[in-house]
Design a protein around this motif. Structure first.
Motif, PDB file in Angstrom:
ATOM      1  N   ALA A 168      -1.812   7.681 -13.957  1.00 52.77           N
ATOM      2  CA  ALA A 168      -2.387   9.506 -13.266  1.00 52.77           C
ATOM      3  C   ALA A 168      -4.462   9.446 -13.328  1.00 52.77           C
ATOM      4  CB  ALA A 168      -2.151  10.352 -13.072  1.00 52.77           C
ATOM      5  N   PRO A 169      -4.492   9.436 -15.145  1.00 50.25           N
ATOM      6  CA  PRO A 169      -6.055   9.337 -15.234  1.00 50.25           C
ATOM      7  C   PRO A 169      -6.568   8.392 -14.326  1.00 50.25           C
ATOM      8  CG  PRO A 169      -4.181   9.498 -17.277  1.00 50.25           C
ATOM      9  CD  PRO A 169      -3.808   9.329 -16.132  1.00 50.25           C
ATOM     10  N   PRO A 222      -5.443  11.659  -0.042  1.00 46.34           N
ATOM     11  CA  PRO A 222      -4.383  11.282  -0.473  1.00 46.34           C
ATOM     12  C   PRO A 222      -3.796  10.602  -1.769  1.00 46.34           C
ATOM     13  CG  PRO A 222      -4.678  10.249   1.703  1.00 46.34           C
ATOM     14  CD  PRO A 222      -6.142  11.676   1.037  1.00 46.34           C
ATOM     15  N   LEU A 223      -5.079   9.785  -1.780  1.00 47.69           N
ATOM     16  CA  LEU A 223      -5.312   9.478  -3.518  1.00 47.69           C
ATOM     17  C   LEU A 223      -4.679  10.624  -4.615  1.00 47.69           C
ATOM     18  CD1 LEU A 223      -7.920   7.069  -3.715  1.00 47.69           C
ATOM     19  CD2 LEU A 223      -5.386   6.084  -4.655  1.00 47.69           C
ATOM     20  N   ALA A 224      -5.753  11.712  -4.155  1.00 45.18           N
ATOM     21  CA  ALA A 224      -4.885  12.572  -5.249  1.00 45.18           C
ATOM     22  C   ALA A 224      -3.926  13.050  -5.010  1.00 45.18           C
ATOM     23  CB  ALA A 224      -6.555  13.810  -4.352  1.00 45.18           C
ATOM     24  N   ARG A 225      -3.994  13.758  -4.236  1.00 45.36           N
ATOM     25  CA  ARG A 225      -2.429  14.006  -4.257  1.00 45.36           C
ATOM     26  C   ARG A 225      -1.403  13.130  -4.724  1.00 45.36           C
ATOM     27  NH1 ARG A 225      -4.060  17.796  -2.098  1.00 45.36           N
ATOM     28  NH2 ARG A 225      -3.727  18.512  -4.671  1.00 45.36           N
ATOM     29  N   PHE A 226      -1.421  11.373  -4.225  1.00 41.81           N
ATOM     30  CA  PHE A 226      -0.459  10.869  -5.107  1.00 41.81           C
ATOM     31  C   PHE A 226      -0.594  11.298  -6.562  1.00 41.81           C
ATOM     32  CE2 PHE A 226      -0.360   5.692  -6.791  1.00 41.81           C
ATOM     33  CZ  PHE A 226       1.396   5.577  -6.907  1.00 41.81           C
ATOM     34  N   VAL A 227      -1.724  10.788  -6.893  1.00 42.45           N
ATOM     35  CA  VAL A 227      -1.886  11.303  -8.221  1.00 42.45           C
ATOM     36  C   VAL A 227      -0.897  12.292  -9.237  1.00 42.45           C
ATOM     37  CG1 VAL A 227      -3.560  12.224 -10.130  1.00 42.45           C
ATOM     38  CG2 VAL A 227      -4.167  10.174  -8.622  1.00 42.45           C
ATOM     39  N   ILE A 231       2.036  12.706 -11.870  1.00 42.62           N
ATOM     40  CA  ILE A 231       1.961  13.484 -13.198  1.00 42.62           C
ATOM     41  C   ILE A 231       2.850  14.271 -13.203  1.00 42.62           C
ATOM     42  CG2 ILE A 231       0.417  15.516 -14.343  1.00 42.62           C
ATOM     43  CD1 ILE A 231      -2.146  14.295 -12.634  1.00 42.62           C
ATOM     44  N   SER A 232       3.436  15.335 -12.376  1.00 45.34           N
ATOM     45  CA  SER A 232       4.419  15.912 -12.186  1.00 45.34           C
ATOM     46  C   SER A 232       5.805  15.162 -12.415  1.00 45.34           C
ATOM     47  CB  SER A 232       4.576  16.751 -10.986  1.00 45.34           C
ATOM     48  OG  SER A 232       4.854  16.101  -9.111  1.00 45.34           O
ATOM     49  N   ARG A 233       5.866  13.438 -12.204  1.00 38.69           N
ATOM     50  CA  ARG A 233       6.992  13.045 -12.211  1.00 38.69           C
ATOM     51  C   ARG A 233       6.745  12.724 -14.223  1.00 38.69           C
ATOM     52  NH1 ARG A 233       7.236   7.372  -9.460  1.00 38.69           N
ATOM     53  NH2 ARG A 233       6.715   6.965 -11.323  1.00 38.69           N
ATOM     54  N   PHE A 238      11.976  12.651 -18.724  1.00 42.72           N
ATOM     55  CA  PHE A 238      12.324  13.066 -20.185  1.00 42.72           C
ATOM     56  C   PHE A 238      11.679  12.041 -21.230  1.00 42.72           C
ATOM     57  CE2 PHE A 238      15.207  13.791 -23.996  1.00 42.72           C
ATOM     58  CZ  PHE A 238      15.445  12.114 -24.850  1.00 42.72           C
ATOM     59  N   THR A 239      11.155  12.642 -22.082  1.00 38.12           N
ATOM     60  CA  THR A 239      10.471  11.937 -23.103  1.00 38.12           C
ATOM     61  C   THR A 239      10.883  11.614 -24.483  1.00 38.12           C
ATOM     62  OG1 THR A 239       9.436  14.159 -23.830  1.00 38.12           O
ATOM     63  CG2 THR A 239       8.604  12.994 -22.433  1.00 38.12           C
ATOM     64  N   ARG A 240      11.364  10.147 -24.664  1.00 37.87           N
ATOM     65  CA  ARG A 240      12.114  10.368 -26.006  1.00 37.87           C
ATOM     66  C   ARG A 240      11.096   8.949 -26.668  1.00 37.87           C
ATOM     67  NH1 ARG A 240      12.052   6.624 -21.094  1.00 37.87           N
ATOM     68  NH2 ARG A 240       9.771   6.286 -21.410  1.00 37.87           N
ATOM     69  N   GLY A 241       9.756   9.228 -26.644  1.00 34.54           N
ATOM     70  CA  GLY A 241       9.103   8.706 -26.993  1.00 34.54           C
ATOM     71  C   GLY A 241       9.384   9.472 -28.893  1.00 34.54           C
TER      72      GLY A 241
END
Lengths: 248, 257
Positions: A168-169, A222-227, A231-233, A238-241
């Motif tokens: 995303a960034p 559209p690119l910004a919406r995609f970003v 990000i929200s996804r 669930f972060t399993r790091g």
């Protein structure tokens, strides 16, 4: 009020000059994609150089950090001027490099590509680095303990995870890069901003520039919406790091 | 295999410091082939660091480590650095399993196990997958081959991690508090796999707080404190009739739980 509309939103004017503006925008898109891809690759190389382990690579790490610091700190417009203004005069360079005209594109197109890649490569290296550093250290340890070299571990374990984290960034940087390609108009490349400006000075009307801006929005929104979606996804996931394995 | 009957693993006078803190202060230890050594000790005693020294994740500053008779850290602390360590040799003979599993989250269980054999040993995909499937069956995960780690329980993840280490055909396995991050009901499934491995004759160094496991499976129990081996011997001797005050105190605290 009518004056305002005529100056900026003269639909008839836009229709009349649509082809010219679109042609300029097409060049903008080509410039963005070529410079964008090269910046992504160059940034990844820089990020890896910066992560090389051990004392032996200290000079490489130092040089890489210096590069990143310097080229993030110099305005892109100045880079464009520095490259296009004097590279053609450097007689010790071969002609194909002094006056590059690859793939049927004029030399100012390629000077723009160089300047953008040099600058945005430095930005993107930092984005990659944040991704690499966000991968738990246990991942490198696990890979190394299985016999992988630093390089193999980077390629197979660390980078795939790091790139996913910073997708995303990176895309955000690409949007910024795309907008910054308009700076190449300063060296007479007929991309969308320069086409708009020529129309402005010829007809004393800004509707051509507005049309160019609308074309930009058609791509960047559209690119910004995609970003945002990415990000929200990423955040919802669930972060399993695993945290750093305790040293003791 | 251990050459001419010498120990599988020999540690001589291992020292390791992190900055000012001396974590290991002279460890000597011989482990013969097929032996299971369980290491106990309070947090900060250096037991995990000791394991990480053995496969050079934390190279010792002083002392020698011999794996199958071969010195794996010639001139530790010398300018040679990594060049002086037998990284390839040790990493292909000594496997390690971590407290936090450290599975590769972007790969399936099967891919976690096949990655090192393919990339490091250059095994063809087919062969690596066949072997990985066998190993995952052996740890009871035949039905989880294509699951990603985040979809597995802690116990299942840890068993994948064991299979992943075994895929490199190690001669020695190191277990670094492998059940400490697990919910209590998941501990047994991991210990069962380790017990089976021990029964098959694997040489093992196990850092653990599971006294029952140490007693039943261990050939030797070592109690460490402040970077030194305080007491060692047969499990029953160390656990039931410890001689050292520190061992008694520690065991008292653990049993109180």
């Amino acid at each position: 009020m009518q004056e305002f509309v005529n100056q900026y939103f003269d639909v008839g004017f836009m229709v009349d000059h649509f082809d010219e503006v679109l042609e300029g925008f097409w060049l903008t898109v080509q410039l963005s994609i070529v410079a964008g891809v090269l910046s992504l690759i160059w940034g990844l190389i820089l990020a890896q150089l910066r992560q090389l382990p051990g004392k032996g690579f200290l000079p490489v790490r130092f040089a890489t950090i210096a590069y990143i610091d310097v080229f993030r700190g110099i305005p892109l417009l100045m880079m464009i001027l520095l490259i296009s203004g004097s590279i053609p005069s450097l007689q010790f360079l071969p002609e194909w490099l002094r006056i590059p005209q690859w793939f049927g594109k004029p030399d100012n197109f390629w000077f723009g590509v160089f300047a953008i890649t040099i600058t945005y490569g430095a930005y993107m290296a930092e984005v990659y680095r944040s991704g690499i550093e966000a991968v738990p250290s246990g991942q490198m340890e696990a890979a190394r303990s299985l016999g992988m070299s630093h390089r193999q571990a980077m390629r197979n374990v660390i980078l795939p995870q790091a790139v996913r984290k910073v997708f995303a960034p990176l895309l955000n940087d690409f949007i910024a890069l795309m907008k910054d390609t308009t700076l190449v108009s300063a060296i007479a490349l007929s991309e969308v901003a320069l086409v708009g400006r020529d129309l402005q000075s010829q007809f004393l009307n800004s509707s051509g520039v507005v049309l160019g801006a609308i074309l930009f929005l058609a791509v960047t929104l559209p690119l910004a919406r995609f970003v945002d979606k990415l990000i929200s996804r990423e955040q919802g996931r669930f972060t399993r790091g695993a945290p750093r394995v305790e040293a003791l | 295999m251990a050459s001419s009957g010498g120990p599988m693993l020999r540690l001589e006078n291992i020292h390791k410091r992190f900055g000012e803190l001396e974590v290991l202060r002279g460890i000597d230890l011989d482990i013969s082939q097929g032996e299971v050594v369980c290491i106990l000790g309070p947090s900060g005693s250096g037991k995990s660091t000791l394991l990480r020294c053995v496969n050079l994740l934390e190279p010792p500053e002083q002392g020698e480590i011999f794996v199958e008779g071969r010195d794996i850290c010639k001139g530790p602390g010398s300018a040679a650095g990594e060049a002086g360590w037998e990284l390839d040799f040790v990493r292909q003979r000594v496997g390690i399993v971590f407290q936090q599993f450290n599975l590769f989250p972007h790969k399936t269980a099967l891919e976690n196990v096949t990655m090192a054999p393919e990339k490091v040993l250059g095994k063809p995909g087919e062969e690596a997958r066949g072997k990985a499937t066998q190993l995952l069956e052996r740890v009871g995960l035949a039905d989880k081959l294509n699951e990603y780690p985040e979809r597995l329980s802690g116990g299942q993840q840890q068993r994948v991690a064991i299979a992943r280490a075994l895929a490199m055909d190690p001669h020695v396995m190191l277990f670094d508090e492998v059940t400490s991050a697990l919910d209590p009901e998941l501990v047994k499934e991991v210990l069962d796999v380790m017990r089976e491995l021990a029964n098959e004759g694997m040489t093992m160094m196990v850092v653990t707080h599971e006294l029952g496991f140490a007693r039943e499976v261990g050939d030797k129990v070592i109690f460490m404190d402040e970077g030194k081996i305080v007491e060692q011997g047969k499990p029953a001797d160390v656990l039931d009739t410890p001689h050292e005050e520190r061992t008694k105190k520690f065991l008292g605290l653990v049993l109180e739980r």
